[in-house]
Design a protein around this motif. Sequence first.
Motif, PDB file in Angstrom:
ATOM      1  N   PHE A  12       0.829  -1.206   0.000  1.00 39.61           N
ATOM      2  CA  PHE A  12       0.000   0.000   0.000  1.00 39.61           C
ATOM      3  C   PHE A  12       0.859   1.249   0.000  1.00 39.61           C
ATOM      4  O   PHE A  12       1.906   1.315   0.631  1.00 39.61           O
ATOM      5  CB  PHE A  12      -0.906   0.027   1.238  1.00 39.61           C
ATOM      6  N   VAL A  13       0.376   2.260  -0.705  1.00 37.17           N
ATOM      7  CA  VAL A  13       1.038   3.557  -0.698  1.00 37.17           C
ATOM      8  C   VAL A  13       0.745   4.248   0.627  1.00 37.17           C
ATOM      9  O   VAL A  13      -0.376   4.241   1.111  1.00 37.17           O
ATOM     10  CB  VAL A  13       0.519   4.430  -1.868  1.00 37.17           C
ATOM     11  N   SER A  14       1.759   4.831   1.243  1.00 35.17           N
ATOM     12  CA  SER A  14       1.539   5.532   2.510  1.00 35.17           C
ATOM     13  C   SER A  14       1.145   6.976   2.253  1.00 35.17           C
ATOM     14  O   SER A  14       1.522   7.568   1.250  1.00 35.17           O
ATOM     15  CB  SER A  14       2.812   5.491   3.370  1.00 35.17           C
ATOM     16  N   PHE A  15       0.396   7.553   3.177  1.00 39.90           N
ATOM     17  CA  PHE A  15      -0.086   8.919   3.017  1.00 39.90           C
ATOM     18  C   PHE A  15       0.173   9.723   4.290  1.00 39.90           C
ATOM     19  O   PHE A  15       0.253   9.174   5.387  1.00 39.90           O
ATOM     20  CB  PHE A  15      -1.593   8.924   2.720  1.00 39.90           C
ATOM     21  N   LYS A  16       0.284  11.024   4.152  1.00 46.02           N
ATOM     22  CA  LYS A  16       0.497  11.918   5.278  1.00 46.02           C
ATOM     23  C   LYS A  16      -0.854  12.285   5.885  1.00 46.02           C
ATOM     24  O   LYS A  16      -1.580  13.113   5.359  1.00 46.02           O
ATOM     25  CB  LYS A  16       1.234  13.181   4.827  1.00 46.02           C
ATOM     26  N   SER A  17      -1.187  11.658   6.996  1.00 44.56           N
ATOM     27  CA  SER A  17      -2.498  11.862   7.588  1.00 44.56           C
ATOM     28  C   SER A  17      -2.674  13.263   8.158  1.00 44.56           C
ATOM     29  O   SER A  17      -3.787  13.732   8.317  1.00 44.56           O
ATOM     30  CB  SER A  17      -2.742  10.826   8.693  1.00 44.56           C
ATOM     31  N   GLN A  18      -1.532  13.959   8.473  1.00 41.06           N
ATOM     32  CA  GLN A  18      -1.646  15.261   9.102  1.00 41.06           C
ATOM     33  C   GLN A  18      -2.342  16.286   8.210  1.00 41.06           C
ATOM     34  O   GLN A  18      -2.912  17.259   8.701  1.00 41.06           O
ATOM     35  CB  GLN A  18      -0.256  15.786   9.482  1.00 41.06           C
ATOM     36  N   GLU A  19      -2.312  16.090   6.891  1.00 41.55           N
ATOM     37  CA  GLU A  19      -2.926  17.037   5.987  1.00 41.55           C
ATOM     38  C   GLU A  19      -4.295  16.561   5.500  1.00 41.55           C
ATOM     39  O   GLU A  19      -4.948  17.253   4.729  1.00 41.55           O
ATOM     40  CB  GLU A  19      -2.010  17.292   4.781  1.00 41.55           C
ATOM     41  N   GLU A  20      -4.725  15.408   5.940  1.00 39.37           N
ATOM     42  CA  GLU A  20      -5.986  14.863   5.458  1.00 39.37           C
ATOM     43  C   GLU A  20      -7.167  15.467   6.211  1.00 39.37           C
ATOM     44  O   GLU A  20      -7.148  15.583   7.435  1.00 39.37           O
ATOM     45  CB  GLU A  20      -6.005  13.345   5.626  1.00 39.37           C
ATOM     46  N   ASN A  21      -8.208  15.827   5.454  1.00 37.76           N
ATOM     47  CA  ASN A  21      -9.437  16.277   6.086  1.00 37.76           C
ATOM     48  C   ASN A  21     -10.278  15.055   6.449  1.00 37.76           C
ATOM     49  O   ASN A  21      -9.917  13.916   6.149  1.00 37.76           O
ATOM     50  CB  ASN A  21     -10.200  17.233   5.168  1.00 37.76           C
ATOM     51  N   SER A  22     -11.400  15.297   7.105  1.00 37.03           N
ATOM     52  CA  SER A  22     -12.214  14.172   7.581  1.00 37.03           C
ATOM     53  C   SER A  22     -12.757  13.331   6.430  1.00 37.03           C
ATOM     54  O   SER A  22     -12.926  12.116   6.568  1.00 37.03           O
ATOM     55  CB  SER A  22     -13.367  14.697   8.443  1.00 37.03           C
ATOM     56  N   TYR A  23     -13.011  13.979   5.297  1.00 40.87           N
ATOM     57  CA  TYR A  23     -13.519  13.256   4.129  1.00 40.87           C
ATOM     58  C   TYR A  23     -12.470  12.303   3.582  1.00 40.87           C
ATOM     59  O   TYR A  23     -12.753  11.125   3.327  1.00 40.87           O
ATOM     60  CB  TYR A  23     -13.950  14.266   3.066  1.00 40.87           C
ATOM     61  N   THR A  24     -11.236  12.797   3.441  1.00 45.02           N
ATOM     62  CA  THR A  24     -10.149  11.952   2.942  1.00 45.02           C
ATOM     63  C   THR A  24      -9.843  10.829   3.925  1.00 45.02           C
ATOM     64  O   THR A  24      -9.578   9.692   3.525  1.00 45.02           O
ATOM     65  CB  THR A  24      -8.889  12.802   2.700  1.00 45.02           C
ATOM     66  N   GLN A  25      -9.866  11.157   5.205  1.00 48.99           N
ATOM     67  CA  GLN A  25      -9.616  10.132   6.224  1.00 48.99           C
ATOM     68  C   GLN A  25     -10.658   9.021   6.147  1.00 48.99           C
ATOM     69  O   GLN A  25     -10.325   7.835   6.284  1.00 48.99           O
ATOM     70  CB  GLN A  25      -9.618  10.770   7.615  1.00 48.99           C
ATOM     71  N   LEU A  26     -11.914   9.416   5.920  1.00 47.19           N
ATOM     72  CA  LEU A  26     -12.977   8.413   5.805  1.00 47.19           C
ATOM     73  C   LEU A  26     -12.728   7.511   4.611  1.00 47.19           C
ATOM     74  O   LEU A  26     -12.900   6.285   4.701  1.00 47.19           O
ATOM     75  CB  LEU A  26     -14.336   9.102   5.671  1.00 47.19           C
ATOM     76  N   TYR A  27     -12.317   8.093   3.509  1.00 47.74           N
ATOM     77  CA  TYR A  27     -12.018   7.303   2.304  1.00 47.74           C
ATOM     78  C   TYR A  27     -10.969   6.237   2.604  1.00 47.74           C
ATOM     79  O   TYR A  27     -11.175   5.050   2.332  1.00 47.74           O
ATOM     80  CB  TYR A  27     -11.534   8.240   1.190  1.00 47.74           C
ATOM     81  N   HIS A  28      -9.843   6.660   3.183  1.00 47.39           N
ATOM     82  CA  HIS A  28      -8.755   5.711   3.421  1.00 47.39           C
ATOM     83  C   HIS A  28      -9.132   4.663   4.465  1.00 47.39           C
ATOM     84  O   HIS A  28      -8.793   3.477   4.316  1.00 47.39           O
ATOM     85  CB  HIS A  28      -7.488   6.460   3.849  1.00 47.39           C
ATOM     86  N   SER A  29      -9.839   5.078   5.488  1.00 42.06           N
ATOM     87  CA  SER A  29     -10.218   4.104   6.517  1.00 42.06           C
ATOM     88  C   SER A  29     -11.204   3.083   5.959  1.00 42.06           C
ATOM     89  O   SER A  29     -11.101   1.883   6.270  1.00 42.06           O
ATOM     90  CB  SER A  29     -10.825   4.823   7.729  1.00 42.06           C
ATOM     91  N   ARG A  30     -12.122   3.528   5.105  1.00 45.50           N
ATOM     92  CA  ARG A  30     -13.091   2.598   4.506  1.00 45.50           C
ATOM     93  C   ARG A  30     -12.379   1.607   3.569  1.00 45.50           C
ATOM     94  O   ARG A  30     -12.699   0.409   3.567  1.00 45.50           O
ATOM     95  CB  ARG A  30     -14.146   3.377   3.720  1.00 45.50           C
ATOM     96  N   ILE A  31     -11.448   2.106   2.781  1.00 45.28           N
ATOM     97  CA  ILE A  31     -10.695   1.224   1.878  1.00 45.28           C
ATOM     98  C   ILE A  31      -9.944   0.175   2.689  1.00 45.28           C
ATOM     99  O   ILE A  31      -9.962  -1.030   2.373  1.00 45.28           O
ATOM    100  CB  ILE A  31      -9.699   2.026   1.011  1.00 45.28           C
ATOM    101  N   ASN A  32      -9.272   0.626   3.746  1.00 46.48           N
ATOM    102  CA  ASN A  32      -8.490  -0.303   4.569  1.00 46.48           C
ATOM    103  C   ASN A  32      -9.383  -1.319   5.269  1.00 46.48           C
ATOM    104  O   ASN A  32      -9.017  -2.499   5.401  1.00 46.48           O
ATOM    105  CB  ASN A  32      -7.666   0.477   5.595  1.00 46.48           C
ATOM    106  N   GLU A  33     -10.552  -0.884   5.711  1.00 44.52           N
ATOM    107  CA  GLU A  33     -11.486  -1.810   6.353  1.00 44.52           C
ATOM    108  C   GLU A  33     -11.963  -2.877   5.367  1.00 44.52           C
ATOM    109  O   GLU A  33     -12.112  -4.053   5.729  1.00 44.52           O
ATOM    110  CB  GLU A  33     -12.682  -1.040   6.910  1.00 44.52           C
ATOM    111  N   PHE A  34     -12.207  -2.459   4.137  1.00 41.73           N
ATOM    112  CA  PHE A  34     -12.648  -3.409   3.124  1.00 41.73           C
ATOM    113  C   PHE A  34     -11.553  -4.430   2.825  1.00 41.73           C
ATOM    114  O   PHE A  34     -11.812  -5.638   2.780  1.00 41.73           O
ATOM    115  CB  PHE A  34     -13.046  -2.665   1.845  1.00 41.73           C
ATOM    116  N   VAL A  35     -10.316  -3.953   2.651  1.00 44.67           N
ATOM    117  CA  VAL A  35      -9.204  -4.861   2.377  1.00 44.67           C
ATOM    118  C   VAL A  35      -8.994  -5.813   3.552  1.00 44.67           C
ATOM    119  O   VAL A  35      -8.750  -7.016   3.365  1.00 44.67           O
ATOM    120  CB  VAL A  35      -7.916  -4.071   2.086  1.00 44.67           C
TER     121      VAL A  35
END
Length: 641
Positions: A19-42
């Motif tokens: 998986f590509v890593s991302f800088k969570s410090q710049e992520e808004n709540s919408y982007t965070q939701l996207y990544h968390s949902r993807i990770n939960e699905f995987v």
Amino acid sequence: MNKTFIITLLLVSFVTLGFVSFKSQEENSYTQLYHSRINEFVQSETDLIGFIKNENIQTTKGKELIKNKIGQSRLKLKGVDFWLRYFEPVAYHKINGPLPVEWETEVFEKFEPPYKREGAGLSLAELYLDEINISKDSLIHLVQSSILSTKIYQADSITANLNSYHHLFLANRLFLLNLAAIYTTGFECPESSNIFPELASMLKDINHIYIAYNESFPGYAIKKDYLDLYLDAISFVNRQPAISNEFDHFNFIKNYVNPLFSLNQKMIRDYHVLSNNYNDYSLNDKSMSIFDKALYKGQNEKGVFIAVDDEFILEDIRQVGKLLFYDPLLSGNNKRSCVSCHKPTEYFTDTNRTTSLQFDHQQSLTRNTPSLINVVYNHLLMLDGKHISLMNQAKDVITNPIELGGNEKEILKKVMSCPDYEKAFKRFVKLTPNSNKVNIDHIVSAVILYYSSFSKYYSSFDDAMNNKKNININCEKGFNIFMSKAQCATCHFVPQFNGVKPPYINTEFEVLGVPVDKNYSAISPDSGRAKINPVAQTMNAFRTGSIRNAAFTKPYMHNGIFNSIDEVISFYDAGGATGKGLPVRNQTLSGDSLKLSKLEKEELTAFLHSLNENIKFEAAPSTLPVSKNNSLNDRKVGGEY
């Protein structure tokens, strides 16, 4: 570059790097939701693989336990489906593909030979459990392929979309279209009892997407009237009976999905939303209803006159096209015309023959004459998808030795020998900057413009969906049967009820097992799509046509074998050729009986009749233009046969 090649490169890189890593410090709540949902699905799919490895797949109990585990992953998929389908629909075939192999083409690929797409993912894994002699390795491979494809959605090229508001409203539009056309039909859900629990879960998850988005993009927020109606839609679904066949599709779409679509379209315009995704290629931002005939377009009905917008000029061209449609000058013997097979007052088909006569006036064509009404809503044309444009299709018919038997140069010469035609086309050619001389394309374009104009009309069902008038309760019930128990909507998609599903950029083909006779002695020998793309999966496959105006377009099926709607319904109810005991290895129609009652068939027929469009037909021209060649002046309006 071929999409398959691109995806392969991405998969190789992801397998190597993870998986590509991302800088969570710049992520808004919408982007965070996207990544968390993807990770939960995987993670749910990873857990599924571990569960499969430790379970006995040869026992009924083991299979049921695995199916339940797949169901848990499917619920996680529904939480990200909103994004996955929109961002990369080709990769989605590996996550939740409906078929093991597909050859259907997206809008850009229709300009090149179709390529093989192997499906994988949860639906196929669940279906695989019902096969004979299954193996763990094959089952695990279907899930692993899904995990690898899901990693594509973590690539910078895709996640960059999350930094802007534009994609949200376009992905939401696709979600709403799918909500009307596929999410409630079982098209992508193997077990019918799971359709509406998954729907309820998805609706709830998407509401959280809306909330997170509004927190992150307050300047382009989803508006309150939309959110309020969406919550009402959730309540409506939660109040529906647990039995899938009793879901009220009609009122769900009419009172919730379609109004939500209208509100979303308004936001697309108000926020000046821009797209760089081919999912939006054919959709019209100005359409305020899913049941607007301008929602999408599959064909250019103007031909070489595509740049002309003046309605008076277009009507002038159309009137010349009408004359040509009835004029046997377009045939090789000056005795046949377009009307010979496509009779305007018979909904531009021929209801009097199983198949039309050939050019020799003796033999019959092998295929039934399809209606030209609503042909503009197909990306591929002819029953086998041979042509990608109305222009090519029309020229093929004109020059085909067993149809009109004409020659392009001779036809042009004959048409221009008529002063009325000559004068008109010398005016029209000035409207086509790329041509300074009249050619066959100008003639054919006028013909296309004429018959395409009959695709703009609406039915009583459309009027009901657009809140212009009420519809008979039996039609409502019939639509609900169409969308559920009868399984019609898994091939005939809202709103055109043809084989073009959201986002309306490709055309589907189906293998139904159409018989050669009503005794089901054998299936029709016509290889269908395999004539164009000769592979096993396309053998005996035909393009799914629209069932609008079906009450007036008998006989039915590619070979005209059925003479009534009742016969067609009985064919589907029996499970096609497979249900009748004929071996059809690749039949896409379920071979199981639908077990429709007499009343359900009557209600289904009532719905089909509600799709009859209020078309204003025109009288045939009384005369045809006179030619300077006297030998051509005894031709008859509409031809002789």
